[in-house]
Scaffold this motif. Structure first.
Motif, short mmCIF file in Angstrom:
data_model
loop_
_atom_site.label_atom_id
_atom_site.label_comp_id
_atom_site.label_asym_id
_atom_site.label_seq_id
_atom_site.Cartn_x
_atom_site.Cartn_y
_atom_site.Cartn_z
N LYS A 98 25.87 41.24 11.42
CA LYS A 98 26.73 40.74 10.18
C LYS A 98 26.72 39.27 10.24
N SER A 99 27.22 38.87 11.41
CA SER A 99 27.34 37.49 11.48
C SER A 99 26.10 36.75 11.37
N THR A 101 23.91 37.58 9.61
CA THR A 101 23.33 37.73 8.06
C THR A 101 24.03 36.56 7.20
N ALA A 102 25.37 36.34 7.91
CA ALA A 102 26.39 35.55 7.17
C ALA A 102 25.74 33.92 7.45
N GLU A 103 25.38 33.76 8.80
CA GLU A 103 24.97 32.45 9.30
C GLU A 103 23.54 32.11 8.38
N HIS A 105 22.51 33.01 5.51
CA HIS A 105 22.82 32.66 4.04
C HIS A 105 23.34 31.20 4.08
N HIS A 106 24.33 31.04 5.06
CA HIS A 106 24.74 29.56 5.00
C HIS A 106 23.50 28.35 5.41
N SER A 109 21.57 27.88 2.49
CA SER A 109 22.29 27.18 1.23
C SER A 109 22.30 25.61 1.85
#
Length: 446
Positions: A98-99, A101-103, A105-106, A109
């Motif tokens: 999950k981390s 995945t969040a990274e 997307h970050h 961006s």
């Protein structure tokens, strides 16, 4: 542009600076180094590249560097074997996935490219050696368990997912450097086997350098590209760049059992792990004063195939110790490094454990990661007028050198660079507000 420009250091940073100076029209560039070019630290890495970084300025630097590498690949007819197999970040921890995945997307961006999600195998496109340059995938692919099993069956069944960073791969750093040296030499650059012993300063600016061969070279532009020695060389101009060095090692061994496919990407095990030692082995580690190897080890053990499709070699690294030290040669040895890294890699690729009973002959070398406090390069003016630095390219010198040398060359010549040089200028450390934002020197480091 006929005045002599002196570059101190013939690693990739210095070679790239000299190359770009000649590309921009400088006709008299001399590079001093007592060692053969590219032999201090430039040949001690995994020779990889990626645009996957946690800040927009580092992504911009790496995207520019990769743009240049792809241009050089075309100009040289593939001389330095650039590929785009990618980096595969693997985890067995659902929370870490999950981390990751969040990274992803970050980073996307910030300019790292789009993110694609693959829960099923048929939507994922594997990388190939031909996928370099225009039309190649950018960004990252998020692989769920089914896609991961289908495309990477040699990985542990405990893995729950992975992030495949696509604008990434590796090359021959030696051949890249040799090509740049040849190009720069053809435009008048000179590479001299001598050490810069002193720098003469007059009226607040660079006037000349004296070298170990007894000569003095008049110059008003001096570039410190001395790799792990940039701190020592900076003292010659009265400067004190905020850098420190860490010793790091690299393992290579023959994968005679072909445990890692030759078309594999860079494989990275993101999770901390405990190496599976026997009770007897643990006792021996304690007797040897290495109980640290029996505890929880950090993540990011990583490796990749090396060489052509017929080559049996694997390169592997694991930075499980990061001790700040003054650079010395020969480097301090770690007698356990090869076995520890092979055992660490076996957690991700279980078939590597077949080597544990009869370890392959290991070859271990290494170099120094020389870092600024924010783990970003130092590129720009430092010290008296006409004095510049291109360094602190900690552990990512191969991937960043093309763009770092270009920025340094533009700075020396006073011309506009293709990306903003401000985030990498040494003067950033004069701003207490900026210094207060720094969280550590491992940002983006594997």
């Amino acid at each position: 542009m006929g005045e002599t420009i002196v570059v101190c250091g013939a690693g990739l940073a210095g070679v790239s600076t000299a190359f770009h100076l000649t590309e921009l029209g400088a006709t008299d560039v001399v590079v001093y180094d007592p060692r053969p070019p590219l032999t201090l630290t430039s040949d001690k890495s995994t020779e990889c590249y990626r645009n996957w970084w946690p800040t927009s300025d580092m992504i911009a630097l790496m995207n520019r560097s990769i743009d240049l590498l792809e241009q050089f690949d075309q100009r040289s007819n593939g001389y330095f074997n650039l590929n785009r197999r990618g980096y595969l970040y693997v985890t067995a921890d659902p929370t870490r996935m999950k981390s990751l995945t969040a990274e992803a997307h970050h980073v996307s961006s910030l300019g790292g490219g789009p993110v694609r999600v693959h829960d099923a195998p048929d939507t994922y496109l594997p990388a190939s050696d031909e996928s370099v340059g225009v039309g190649a995938l950018d960004g990252a692919d998020l692989l769920g368990p089914a896609a991961l099993r289908a495309h990477f069956p040699y990985l542990t069944s405990e893995a729950v997912g992975a992030v495949h960073v696509r604008r990434a791969g590796w090359m021959s750093a030696q051949q890249l450097g040799a090509w740049m040296i040849a190009e720069a030499t053809s435009k008048g650059a000179r590479f001299v086997s001598a050490e810069v012993m002193s720098v003469h300063i007059q009226n607040g600016g660079i006037a000349a350098v004296s070298t170990s061969d007894g000569s003095t070279q008049q110059t008003s532009a001096f570039v410190n590209a001395a790799g792990p020695l940039i701190g020592k060389v900076a003292q010659l101009v009265g400067a004190e760049p905020p850098v420190h060095s860490e010793a790091h090692h690299k393992l290579s061994f023959r994968d005679s059992k072909t445990t890692v496919p030759r078309d594999a990407p860079m494989l990275i095990w993101c999770d901390p792990q405990r190496i599976r030692w026997s009770d007897e082995e643990r006792d021996l580690l304690a007797e040897a004063g290495r109980p640290d190897l029996a505890g929880l080890m950090p993540g990011f053990c990583h490796g990749r195939p090396e060489g052509s499709e017929e080559s049996p070699w694997i390169l592997a690294l694991w930075e499980y110790e990061r001790t700040v030290t003054e650079p010395v040669w020969p480097m301090p040895e770690d007698d356990m490094y090869a076995e520890v890294v092979i055992r660490g890699m076996a957690t991700m690729v279980p078939s590597i454990a077949e080597y544990l009973d009869h370890m392959p002959q290991p070859f271990v070398d290494g170099g120094y990661y020389t870092k600024a406090p924010d783990n970003k390069p130092l590129i720009g003016a430092i010290g008296p007028g006409g004095s510049y630095v291109c360094g602190a390219i900690s552990g990512y010198g191969v991937m960043a050198a093309a763009a770092a040398g270009e920025l340094a060359a533009h700075c020396v010549l006073g011309t506009s660079a293709p990306i903003d040089p401000t985030p990498f200028e040494p003067a950033r450390f004069d701003d207490p507000d900026y210094v207060a934002t720094i969280t550590g020197a491992d940002a983006g480091q594997l």
